[in-house]
Design an enzyme around this catalytic site. Structure first.
Site, PDB file in Angstrom:
ATOM      1  CB  THR A 185       7.166  -5.964   5.678  1.00  0.00           C
ATOM      2  OG1 THR A 185       7.172  -4.576   5.998  1.00  0.00           O
ATOM      3  CG2 THR A 185       6.426  -6.717   6.753  1.00  0.00           C
ATOM      4  CD  GLU A 331       3.121  -7.988   7.374  1.00  0.00           C
ATOM      5  OE1 GLU A 331       3.426  -8.950   6.644  1.00  0.00           O
ATOM      6  OE2 GLU A 331       3.170  -6.811   6.976  1.00  0.00           O
ATOM      7  CE  LYS A 440     -10.364  -0.430  -6.617  1.00  0.00           C
ATOM      8  NZ  LYS A 440      -9.679   0.210  -5.549  1.00  0.00           N
ATOM      9  CD1 TRP A 445     -13.225  -3.156  -8.469  1.00  0.00           C
ATOM     10  CD2 TRP A 445     -12.395  -4.424  -6.828  1.00  0.00           C
ATOM     11  NE1 TRP A 445     -13.270  -2.415  -7.321  1.00  0.00           N
ATOM     12  CE2 TRP A 445     -12.767  -3.173  -6.298  1.00  0.00           C
ATOM     13  CE3 TRP A 445     -11.843  -5.390  -5.977  1.00  0.00           C
ATOM     14  CZ2 TRP A 445     -12.605  -2.865  -4.937  1.00  0.00           C
ATOM     15  CZ3 TRP A 445     -11.684  -5.083  -4.637  1.00  0.00           C
ATOM     16  CH2 TRP A 445     -12.058  -3.828  -4.129  1.00  0.00           C
TER      17      TRP A 445
HETATM   18  P1  AMP Z   1       5.642 -11.086   2.148  1.00  0.00           P
HETATM   19  O1  AMP Z   1       5.301 -10.625   3.506  1.00  0.00           O
HETATM   20  O2  AMP Z   1       6.766 -10.326   1.530  1.00  0.00           O
HETATM   21  O3  AMP Z   1       5.861 -12.554   2.118  1.00  0.00           O
HETATM   22  O4  AMP Z   1       4.396 -10.781   1.204  1.00  0.00           O
HETATM   23  C1  AMP Z   1       3.119 -11.253   1.506  1.00  0.00           C
HETATM   24  C2  AMP Z   1       2.222 -11.057   0.326  1.00  0.00           C
HETATM   25  O5  AMP Z   1       2.658 -11.863  -0.767  1.00  0.00           O
HETATM   26  C3  AMP Z   1       0.796 -11.477   0.555  1.00  0.00           C
HETATM   27  O6  AMP Z   1       0.060 -10.512   1.250  1.00  0.00           O
HETATM   28  C4  AMP Z   1       0.311 -11.668  -0.879  1.00  0.00           C
HETATM   29  O7  AMP Z   1      -0.003 -10.442  -1.498  1.00  0.00           O
HETATM   30  C5  AMP Z   1       1.540 -12.227  -1.563  1.00  0.00           C
HETATM   31  N1  AMP Z   1       1.454 -13.691  -1.642  1.00  0.00           N
HETATM   32  C6  AMP Z   1       2.011 -14.592  -0.833  1.00  0.00           C
HETATM   33  N2  AMP Z   1       1.723 -15.840  -1.243  1.00  0.00           N
HETATM   34  C7  AMP Z   1       0.944 -15.728  -2.332  1.00  0.00           C
HETATM   35  C8  AMP Z   1       0.294 -16.652  -3.207  1.00  0.00           C
HETATM   36  N3  AMP Z   1       0.410 -17.962  -3.081  1.00  0.00           N
HETATM   37  N4  AMP Z   1      -0.461 -16.131  -4.212  1.00  0.00           N
HETATM   38  C9  AMP Z   1      -0.592 -14.803  -4.383  1.00  0.00           C
HETATM   39  N5  AMP Z   1       0.000 -13.892  -3.599  1.00  0.00           N
HETATM   40  C10 AMP Z   1       0.755 -14.340  -2.582  1.00  0.00           C
END
Ligand code: AMP
Length: 543
Positions: A185, A331, A440, A445
């Site tokens: 990640t 994840e 906040k 929020w």
């Molecule tokens: P990653 O593991 O780098 O793909 O990041 C995952 C995170 O990306 C998620 O926990 C969200 O915070 C964000 N994310 C993924 N898809 C979306 C979406 N369609 N809208 C908003 N946030 C997203």
């Protein structure tokens, strides 16, 4: 009593076996790193993935050994997906956009034994090779004619290496829970953490990608994953493609609007997937050349960050392409939800449909979702209450590689996504924010994502970021940072007035700063930690 059905393990090798057998003549088209367009078939990829497996066996690679890749989306990377995992080793896709120090950390942490690299990343690896303590050799993914002079130790040419190998290889009968691939990640704080997928989780996830209410990949589609193969397995498309025999188009290093348009058009791509920034580039290109349309494209999957309403409308109204908004995380393999309409939405006015489409979608079968308050109490699925989003399911991580980050599941196996969301009675989830990014203000929020989406709806705004800035009375208030569209102009006052028409008065940002660029993570998300550091102590006019 036990069922009397065969216990055949779910293995990645079975996907490429199937593709070879039933879709052997289907094309895989790539923009190669060397430049020309390359074409071959699943049958060719199948043979070459077995040659890869034989080459690795020749290197003494054993089950469970990690093999790194630094590579774009191309046919050679596709072969590695199957050759490495198929022979029982672990495919470790490294994000080349990370800082060299992070790549060093990741390769050492994973204990990669060999690294396969595209030509593009040879200079990067040369810089850090002396710090990569476990790597025994490098394979440069090119042919002899393009093989560079390199200081990388034990570097060999991919085509020469696999050209010498037999295409006969018996895939081992692995335990389906064996590790198959590894992806770190891109944590914005602390060291990256490794997510270790299994053969079983990968095959189950592929079924979900192929469902019509998932992404609907099938043998009738021409699929172009623009999302990189180093981001959560290109959202599962590489495996799902072999499962269903879709024609694949790989964009190589060309992620800009004109390069993407060229492949969409020439290869008649019907389904494509990427993060919003990529689509911003494509839409800008299309607008600049108003004669260009997207006649072959049926659906576009937008995920990784929230798809703004203006982007969804542009695809659907101006280009007649259906948008599927999707959410997930590394994840989660990564798919969690997709925003397909339900039967009852058909025929409803577009205004009603778009209110559903901006949400991140409904859980796929296999993914459980719930939202909880800070004490862990489940919140109602009424579309209003928002709380921490928890997930569980067979393609969701149990814990990070080598136990980094400690226990990540609660007693009932729920994993905290770090996102804040609502769930509505129809099952649609909407991300309000990352829990760290929510603003906040006076006990209420404010969603930074909502404000950003509204801001980019203004014609003069190219990209927007909203962060919370300390305020003496309200704790935090929103500050809007904006990159203007080329050649467009708008004043701070005009923008704030525009925002006031979109959100409740108390949510309107307190100030606007125009900037030339915004920082992004290696996976293209806004890097809010950096912005918060930069604007720490910023004096709002309301303070
Ligand atoms: P990653 O593991 O780098 O793909 O990041 C995952 C995170 O990306 C998620 O926990 C969200 O915070 C964000 N994310 C993924 N898809 C979306 C979406 N369609 N809208 C908003 N946030 C997203």
């Amino acid at each position: 009593m036990r069922g009397l059905m065969q216990d055949r393990p779910l293995l990645i090798s079975s996907l490429i076996e199937y593709a070879n057998q039933y879709h052997g003549d289907v094309e895989l088209v790539s923009r190669s790193v060397e430049g020309p367009i390359h074409r071959y078939t699943y049958a060719d990829a199948y043979k070459r993935s077995k040659q890869v497996a034989n080459a690795l066996a020749g290197f003494g690679v054993r089950e469970g050994d990690r093999i790194g890749t630094l590579a774009w989306n191309t046919y050679r990377h596709f072969e590695l997906y199957y050759g490495i995992s198929g022979m029982g080793a672990v495919l470790h896709t490294i994000n080349p956009r990370l800082f060299p120090d992070q790549i060093t950390y990741i390769a050492n942490h994973a204990e990669d034994r060999f690294i396969f690299t595209d030509l593009t990343f040879v200079p990067l690896l040369e810089q850090i090779a002396d710090k990569l303590t476990s790597v025994e050799g490098y394979v440069v993914m090119t042919d002899e004619a393009n093989m560079p002079e390199t200081s990388l130790p034990n570097a060999v040419c991919y085509e020469t290496l696999i050209g010498k190998q037999s295409a006969d290889f018996d895939w081992p009968k692995l335990d389906e829970s064996a590790a198959s691939s590894l992806c770190y990640t891109s944590g914005t704080t602390g060291n990256p953490k490794g997510v270790m997928y299994s053969h079983r989780s990968t095959v189950l996830h592929s079924f979900a990608v192929c469902t019509i209410d998932g992404i609907g990949m099938s043998s009738h589609e021409v699929v172009m994953p623009v999302v990189p193969m180093f981001h959560a397995n290109a959202w599962g498309t590489i495996y799902a493609a072999a499962m269903c025999g879709a024609k694949m188009v790989f964009p190589g290093a060309g992620m800009d609007g004109p390069s993407i348009y060229q492949l969409l058009d020439e290869e008649k791509v019907s389904l494509t997937l990427a993060v919003p920034t990529v689509w911003l580039g494509l839409l800008q290109h299309l607008r600049a050349e108003s004669n260009k349309k997207l006649p072959y494209m049926q659906r576009v999957v937008i995920g990784g960050s929230a798809a703004p309403q203006s982007m969804i409308e542009a695809f659907e109204k101006d280009y007649d392409v259906q948008v599927i908004h999707a959410w997930g995380m590394t994840e989660m393999s990564p798919l969690g939800t997709t925003g397909n309409m339900r039967a009852k939405h058909a025929g409803r006015p577009y205004d009603e449909q778009i209110a559903v489409k901006v949400k991140q979608g409904r859980a796929l079968y296999g993914v459980d979702l719930k939202i909880v308050d800070d004490d862990g109490n489940e919140l109602p699925r009424d579309g209003v209450a928002f709380g921490r989003l928890l997930v569980r399911g067979p393609w969701i991580t149990n814990g990070y590689f080598k136990g980094e980050g400690g226990d990540v599941l609660d007693a009932d196996s729920w994993f905290d996504t770090g996102d804040v969301a609502t769930l509505d009675p129809d099952g649609y989830m909407q991300i309000t924010d990352r829990s760290k990014d929510v603003i906040k203000s006076g006990g209420e929020w404010i969603s930074s994502i909502d404000l950003e989406n509204d801001a980019v709806g203004h014609p003069a705004v190219q990209e927007a970021a909203v962060i919370g800035v300390a305020h003496p009375k309200w704790d935090e208030r929103p500050l809007l940072l904006v990159i203007k569209q080329d050649g467009a102009d708008v004043s701070k006052e005009e923008l704030l007035e525009y925002m006031a028409g979109k959100v409740a008065k108390w949510q309107v940002p307190d100030d606007v700063v125009f900037v030339d660029e915004l920082p992004h993570t290696a996976t293209g998300k806004l890097l809010k930690t950096k912005l918060r550091d930069e604007y720490e102590g910023y004096r709002l006019p309301t303070a």
